[in-house]
Design a protein around this motif. Sequence first.
Motif, PDB file in Angstrom:
ATOM      1  N   GLY A   1       3.026  32.117  19.666  1.00  0.00           N
ATOM      2  CA  GLY A   1       3.692  31.952  18.378  1.00  0.00           C
ATOM      3  C   GLY A   1       4.904  31.048  18.446  1.00  0.00           C
ATOM      4  N   ARG A   2       5.672  31.127  19.523  1.00  0.00           N
ATOM      5  CA  ARG A   2       6.840  30.256  19.658  1.00  0.00           C
ATOM      6  C   ARG A   2       6.433  28.795  19.770  1.00  0.00           C
ATOM      7  N   LEU A   3       5.351  28.519  20.495  1.00  0.00           N
ATOM      8  CA  LEU A   3       4.872  27.141  20.593  1.00  0.00           C
ATOM      9  C   LEU A   3       4.439  26.628  19.217  1.00  0.00           C
ATOM     10  N   VAL A   4       3.738  27.455  18.472  1.00  0.00           N
ATOM     11  CA  VAL A   4       3.304  27.065  17.137  1.00  0.00           C
ATOM     12  C   VAL A   4       4.513  26.795  16.240  1.00  0.00           C
ATOM     13  N   ALA A   5       5.533  27.650  16.328  1.00  0.00           N
ATOM     14  CA  ALA A   5       6.745  27.438  15.527  1.00  0.00           C
ATOM     15  C   ALA A   5       7.411  26.108  15.891  1.00  0.00           C
ATOM     16  N   PHE A   6       7.423  25.765  17.171  1.00  0.00           N
ATOM     17  CA  PHE A   6       7.965  24.472  17.599  1.00  0.00           C
ATOM     18  C   PHE A   6       7.174  23.318  16.993  1.00  0.00           C
ATOM     19  N   LEU A   7       5.858  23.411  17.002  1.00  0.00           N
ATOM     20  CA  LEU A   7       5.028  22.333  16.467  1.00  0.00           C
ATOM     21  C   LEU A   7       5.219  22.181  14.966  1.00  0.00           C
ATOM     22  N   VAL A   8       5.388  23.294  14.268  1.00  0.00           N
ATOM     23  CA  VAL A   8       5.619  23.249  12.824  1.00  0.00           C
ATOM     24  C   VAL A   8       6.987  22.650  12.511  1.00  0.00           C
ATOM     25  N   GLY A   9       7.971  22.912  13.369  1.00  0.00           N
ATOM     26  CA  GLY A   9       9.338  22.462  13.131  1.00  0.00           C
ATOM     27  C   GLY A   9       9.550  20.990  13.441  1.00  0.00           C
ATOM     28  N   GLY A  10      10.740  20.528  13.148  1.00  0.00           N
ATOM     29  CA  GLY A  10      11.078  19.126  13.312  1.00  0.00           C
ATOM     30  C   GLY A  10      11.149  18.651  14.742  1.00  0.00           C
ATOM     31  N   GLY A  11      11.257  19.573  15.691  1.00  0.00           N
ATOM     32  CA  GLY A  11      11.359  19.173  17.085  1.00  0.00           C
ATOM     33  C   GLY A  11      10.131  18.464  17.615  1.00  0.00           C
ATOM     34  N   ALA A  12       8.985  18.654  16.957  1.00  0.00           N
ATOM     35  CA  ALA A  12       7.737  18.025  17.388  1.00  0.00           C
ATOM     36  C   ALA A  12       7.341  16.886  16.460  1.00  0.00           C
ATOM     37  N   SER A  13       8.313  16.303  15.768  1.00  0.00           N
ATOM     38  CA  SER A  13       7.993  15.284  14.759  1.00  0.00           C
ATOM     39  C   SER A  13       7.350  14.038  15.349  1.00  0.00           C
ATOM     40  N   GLY A  14       7.582  13.766  16.621  1.00  0.00           N
ATOM     41  CA  GLY A  14       7.008  12.584  17.253  1.00  0.00           C
ATOM     42  C   GLY A  14       5.691  12.840  17.958  1.00  0.00           C
ATOM     43  N   MET A  15       5.080  13.991  17.720  1.00  0.00           N
ATOM     44  CA  MET A  15       3.855  14.369  18.412  1.00  0.00           C
ATOM     45  C   MET A  15       2.721  14.561  17.410  1.00  0.00           C
ATOM     46  N   THR A  16       1.513  14.211  17.798  1.00  0.00           N
ATOM     47  CA  THR A  16       0.322  14.546  17.030  1.00  0.00           C
ATOM     48  C   THR A  16      -0.921  14.286  17.872  1.00  0.00           C
ATOM     49  N   GLY A  17      -1.996  15.001  17.568  1.00  0.00           N
ATOM     50  CA  GLY A  17      -3.277  14.805  18.239  1.00  0.00           C
ATOM     51  C   GLY A  17      -3.402  15.474  19.594  1.00  0.00           C
ATOM     52  N   ASP A  18      -2.367  16.191  20.020  1.00  0.00           N
ATOM     53  CA  ASP A  18      -2.347  16.760  21.365  1.00  0.00           C
ATOM     54  C   ASP A  18      -2.975  18.145  21.421  1.00  0.00           C
ATOM     55  N   THR A  19      -3.487  18.482  22.604  1.00  0.00           N
ATOM     56  CA  THR A  19      -3.808  19.863  22.954  1.00  0.00           C
ATOM     57  C   THR A  19      -2.708  20.349  23.872  1.00  0.00           C
ATOM     58  N   LEU A  20      -2.006  21.389  23.462  1.00  0.00           N
ATOM     59  CA  LEU A  20      -0.873  21.906  24.228  1.00  0.00           C
ATOM     60  C   LEU A  20      -1.245  23.265  24.821  1.00  0.00           C
ATOM     61  N   TYR A  21      -0.945  23.432  26.084  1.00  0.00           N
ATOM     62  CA  TYR A  21      -1.362  24.620  26.824  1.00  0.00           C
ATOM     63  C   TYR A  21      -0.208  25.609  26.944  1.00  0.00           C
ATOM     64  N   VAL A  22      -0.528  26.869  26.712  1.00  0.00           N
ATOM     65  CA  VAL A  22       0.427  27.946  26.966  1.00  0.00           C
ATOM     66  C   VAL A  22      -0.352  29.014  27.725  1.00  0.00           C
ATOM     67  N   ASP A  23      -0.488  28.784  29.042  1.00  0.00           N
ATOM     68  CA  ASP A  23      -1.361  29.618  29.880  1.00  0.00           C
ATOM     69  C   ASP A  23      -0.779  29.894  31.259  1.00  0.00           C
ATOM     70  N   GLY A  24       0.551  29.802  31.366  1.00  0.00           N
ATOM     71  CA  GLY A  24       1.176  30.059  32.655  1.00  0.00           C
ATOM     72  C   GLY A  24       0.803  29.045  33.731  1.00  0.00           C
ATOM     73  N   GLY A  25       0.354  27.856  33.320  1.00  0.00           N
ATOM     74  CA  GLY A  25      -0.017  26.813  34.265  1.00  0.00           C
ATOM     75  C   GLY A  25      -1.442  26.886  34.775  1.00  0.00           C
ATOM     76  N   LEU A  26      -2.251  27.796  34.227  1.00  0.00           N
ATOM     77  CA  LEU A  26      -3.605  28.003  34.729  1.00  0.00           C
ATOM     78  C   LEU A  26      -4.440  26.723  34.683  1.00  0.00           C
ATOM     79  N   HIS A  27      -4.298  25.929  33.619  1.00  0.00           N
ATOM     80  CA  HIS A  27      -5.178  24.758  33.462  1.00  0.00           C
ATOM     81  C   HIS A  27      -4.907  23.682  34.518  1.00  0.00           C
ATOM     82  N   HIS A  28      -3.799  23.791  35.250  1.00  0.00           N
ATOM     83  CA  HIS A  28      -3.526  22.806  36.310  1.00  0.00           C
ATOM     84  C   HIS A  28      -4.268  23.116  37.611  1.00  0.00           C
ATOM     85  N   MET A  29      -4.755  24.320  37.734  1.00  0.00           N
ATOM     86  CA  MET A  29      -5.283  24.762  39.015  1.00  0.00           C
ATOM     87  C   MET A  29      -6.744  24.385  39.166  1.00  0.00           C
ATOM     88  N   ALA A  30      -7.094  23.866  40.328  1.00  0.00           N
ATOM     89  CA  ALA A  30      -8.472  23.434  40.606  1.00  0.00           C
ATOM     90  C   ALA A  30      -9.370  24.648  40.779  1.00  0.00           C
TER      91      ALA A  30
END
Length: 275
Positions: free
Chosen positions: A246-275
């Motif tokens: 929810g906090r990540l979603v609130a950031f994306l909705v807010g002005g702090g993410a105004s320069g971003m679009t089209g991204d997939t953002l991960y909130v998984d404790g870094g799991l997606h980096h692991m082979a």
Amino acid sequence: MSHDNSARDPLPKIWDEDTRVGDMLKGKRGLVVGVANGDSIAFGCAAKLRAFGAEIALTYLNDKARPHVAPLAEALDARLLMPLDVSQPGQMQAVFEQLRETWGTLDFVIHSIAFAPRDDLHGRVIDCSQAGFLQAMQVSCHSFIEMARYAEPLMNPGGALITMSYHGADKVVDHYNLMGPVKAALQSSVRYLASELAERQVRVFAVSPGPLRTRAASGIDHFDALIDMAISRAPAHRLVDIAEVGRLVAFLVGGGASGMTGDTLYVDGGLHHMA
């Protein structure tokens, strides 16, 4: 797992620590789709958006789901609570017509729904039925495109459309099966929608949480093994929770993410980096 969460029990757990932040999203209004109970990712998003000052509208799937969602809507002071089964013709149009009549404009839409028939989800991708594949794609992917189409004329400049994905869209994850290709299509749709809506200054994102113990996720075969794998392999060695999503979603909705679009953002404790 229990689905009988009370209206008040889940709220303080993910609400109180962020009310001190103030009204970061004050004046913003939007729709959150996919709340089933207090454990839902969609509820985590709705609660954080509300905690940061946004006004929200919620939907519920059907009459059976309404008693679980209505107390949560009341606890969050949701302006609207509307039925929405994306497989039923006319319901989505009715939702956005109600939003237009009530608010006139929107600042965000959060899409947190997915479905695949059990037999198709639990079998190999190569064995999935055409009907099951099409249903999974319609509910989990095309419904986001359809929401974007209805939302487009209502969206304020700087608005955000956000959907939920999973690491199984990028890599082969045991037992995720049919939902892997479906979520990959969803992430690709995010990129194309971001390009098409950029001229209107509307941003589009996918958020990719790690596995969470939600009602929807419990339909995945061998889900407990998936949970154990995530805890053991993620650098953080824990699961994330719906408040962190929810906090990540609130950031994306807010002005702090105004320069971003089209991204997939991960909130998984870094799991997606692991082979």
